[in-house]
Design an enzyme around this catalytic site. Structure first.
Site, PDB file in Angstrom:
ATOM      1  N   GLN A 133     -14.163   5.408 -30.494  1.00 26.13           N
ATOM      2  CA  GLN A 133     -14.373   6.464 -31.569  1.00 26.13           C
ATOM      3  C   GLN A 133     -15.368   5.896 -32.560  1.00 26.13           C
ATOM      4  O   GLN A 133     -16.733   6.503 -33.352  1.00 26.13           O
ATOM      5  CB  GLN A 133     -13.765   7.052 -31.647  1.00 26.13           C
ATOM      6  N   PRO A 183       0.784  -1.193  -0.090  1.00 25.31           N
ATOM      7  CA  PRO A 183      -0.004  -0.113   0.248  1.00 25.31           C
ATOM      8  C   PRO A 183       0.784   1.350   0.352  1.00 25.31           C
ATOM      9  O   PRO A 183       0.576   1.938  -0.819  1.00 25.31           O
ATOM     10  CB  PRO A 183      -1.059  -0.411   1.602  1.00 25.31           C
ATOM     11  N   GLY A 200       2.285  -3.745 -13.305  1.00 30.75           N
ATOM     12  CA  GLY A 200       3.863  -4.721 -13.399  1.00 30.75           C
ATOM     13  C   GLY A 200       4.583  -3.517 -13.562  1.00 30.75           C
ATOM     14  O   GLY A 200       5.497  -3.955 -14.229  1.00 30.75           O
ATOM     15  N   GLY A 234     -21.292   6.263 -30.681  1.00 31.45           N
ATOM     16  CA  GLY A 234     -22.530   5.605 -29.983  1.00 31.45           C
ATOM     17  C   GLY A 234     -22.220   4.778 -29.432  1.00 31.45           C
ATOM     18  O   GLY A 234     -22.475   3.984 -27.995  1.00 31.45           O
ATOM     19  N   GLU A 252       7.431 -10.710 -17.139  1.00 28.94           N
ATOM     20  CA  GLU A 252       5.886 -10.029 -17.365  1.00 28.94           C
ATOM     21  C   GLU A 252       5.432  -9.060 -18.196  1.00 28.94           C
ATOM     22  O   GLU A 252       4.926  -8.558 -18.196  1.00 28.94           O
ATOM     23  CB  GLU A 252       6.581  -9.455 -15.145  1.00 28.94           C
ATOM     24  N   ARG A 253       7.107  -8.785 -17.805  1.00 30.83           N
ATOM     25  CA  ARG A 253       6.922  -6.870 -18.729  1.00 30.83           C
ATOM     26  C   ARG A 253       6.323  -7.297 -20.383  1.00 30.83           C
ATOM     27  O   ARG A 253       5.522  -6.780 -21.283  1.00 30.83           O
ATOM     28  CB  ARG A 253       7.812  -6.098 -18.745  1.00 30.83           C
ATOM     29  N   ILE A 300      -3.313  -7.452  -5.279  1.00 33.18           N
ATOM     30  CA  ILE A 300      -2.676  -8.875  -6.157  1.00 33.18           C
ATOM     31  C   ILE A 300      -3.426  -9.533  -6.621  1.00 33.18           C
ATOM     32  O   ILE A 300      -5.114 -10.012  -6.316  1.00 33.18           O
ATOM     33  CB  ILE A 300      -2.320  -9.469  -4.344  1.00 33.18           C
ATOM     34  N   ARG A 325     -21.690  -1.281 -41.249  1.00 31.27           N
ATOM     35  CA  ARG A 325     -21.505   0.592 -40.722  1.00 31.27           C
ATOM     36  C   ARG A 325     -21.748   1.298 -42.102  1.00 31.27           C
ATOM     37  O   ARG A 325     -21.032   1.798 -42.608  1.00 31.27           O
ATOM     38  CB  ARG A 325     -21.206   1.126 -39.957  1.00 31.27           C
TER      39      ARG A 325
END
Length: 388
Positions: free
Chosen positions: A337, A130, A364, A341, A243-244, A159, A269
């Protein structure tokens, strides 16, 4: 591009995984997003298919496959459109289990790694605190030796799998006066007296259980130490490269998913008598976004190739996460975008994608921290070396 890194066996694995996810995961995603809890049955199914043990030794039930099988797993998990579900899986497999496999004793591997691969146990990695955030060396959680035991006191936060996991891989200071050199790693059983967890309410990753963990006089056997005392910081730094890169791959994969969905929508559309993918302003935006994604993808594959060969790629993996998570945010923002809507509606995937993606530049290691790490490497000529 794919032919450089992916064989026919890789492609068959991808198809098998896609079929599995569509059958066993996608039908439940909306439910898990609402409840914030992934049902245990799916973990067992992942284990039965071997997906939790892709990179781990066969002697423990794994498949001992190259890193590009892991890349496939990460990419396909992003396509179920639940960053929380994807995170729960990869945090278990590539954060918690990585430490068990790399630093755990044979007894620990039998007790925790084997059932983790089979899907009978779930793990989490507890590093962030924290008051510490990205300052790993400044952590306050302690593990003080007491005869043949350690007594752990402190707290961890943000975590993933922190509430529902069966065990916790915990970083704590065994020598509070030694800074980063006083950190050690431990495996702690969830049932240990003094372990408690509080579930956190998040903007995104709604399906995963993210917790704040408290350790109050938690007594664990000394043999639960992972590796050597005092080398925890080196272990953490060594695994941060994976991890990265994982988060970088997640970034390009969810950006690609968003683009593909938006392109399909744009082709259907109609506006002013034609599909909206025929308007030059939108077409050129798509061209720019697609270029960014392909650059990230090519770079991430190249880093994975080097990491798979055993090279120490802390700089490149840091760049991967920094760039790919930013590109993912930008691409998903623009794709929402494109839908107008409808992009803002929960019935369409972009709203959830936007929320989930926002954690990329935070978790991370924040982008600000990553830039400082890279500045130290590039400007100050600082070198990071593997733990020995």
């Amino acid at each position: 591009m794919n032919n450089l890194y992916f064989t026919e066996e890789h492609n068959l694995f991808r198809k098998s995984l896609q079929d599995f996810l569509q059958k066993e995961v996608v039908p439940y995603i909306d439910k898990w997003e609402q409840t914030g809890e992934i049902e245990r049955f799916v973990w067992k199914k992942f284990g039965e298919m071997g997906f939790l043990g892709i990179k781990y030794p066969e002697v423990y039930g794994g498949m001992d496959l190259d890193l590009f099988y892991t890349i496939i797993l990460l990419e396909e998990l992003q396509k179920v459109n639940s960053g929380g579900f994807a995170a729960a899986i990869w945090a278990h497999v590539y954060l918690a289990m990585t430490h068990l496999n790399a630093e755990g004793s044979e007894a620990i591997k039998q007790k925790y790694l084997v059932p983790s691969i089979s899907g009978d146990m779930i793990g989490c990695l507890c590093i962030t605190e924290p008051f510490g955030g990205s300052d790993v060396a400044g952590m306050r959680t302690t593990a003080i030796k007491d005869g043949d035991s350690y007594i752990i006191n402190g707290s961890k936060t943000f975590i993933t799998n922190g509430v529902l996991s069966d065990y916790l891989v915990v970083a704590a200071k065994t020598d509070p006066t030694a800074g980063g050199k006083g950190i050690s790693m431990f495996v702690v059983d969830r049932k240990s007296i003094g372990v408690s967890a509080t579930k956190l309410d998040k903007l995104g990753w709604r399906a995963s259980d993210t917790g704040e963990i408290a350790f109050d006089q938690v007594k664990i056997p000394a043999e639960n130490l992972l590796g050597e005392a005092g080398k925890g910081f080196s272990y953490i730094m060594q695994h941060f490269a994976l991890e990265r890169l994982i988060m970088g791959v997640n970034g390009h994969a969810r950006a690609e998913f968003a683009l593909n969905y938006a392109l399909q929508y744009m082709s259907d559309r109609q506006a002013f008598g034609k599909s909206i993918d025929q308007f030059q302003a939108l077409r050129h935006k798509v061209a720019d976004l697609s270029t960014e994604v392909e650059f990230c993808k090519a770079f991430n594959y190249a880093v994975a190739y080097r990491l798979n060969k055993g090279e120490y790629v802390v700089k490149e993996a840091t760049m991967s996460k920094l760039k790919s998570t930013k590109v993912a945010d930008d691409v998903i923002y623009e794709c929402l975008q494109f839908l107008g809507g409808y992009g803002y509606m929960e019935d369409y995937p972009l709203a959830r994608l936007l929320r989930d993606s926002r954690l990329g530049p935070i978790g991370g290691g924040t982008s600000e921290i990553l830039r400082e790490i890279l500045a130290k490497i590039i400007i100050d000529k600082k070198t990071y070396k593997p733990a020995t």
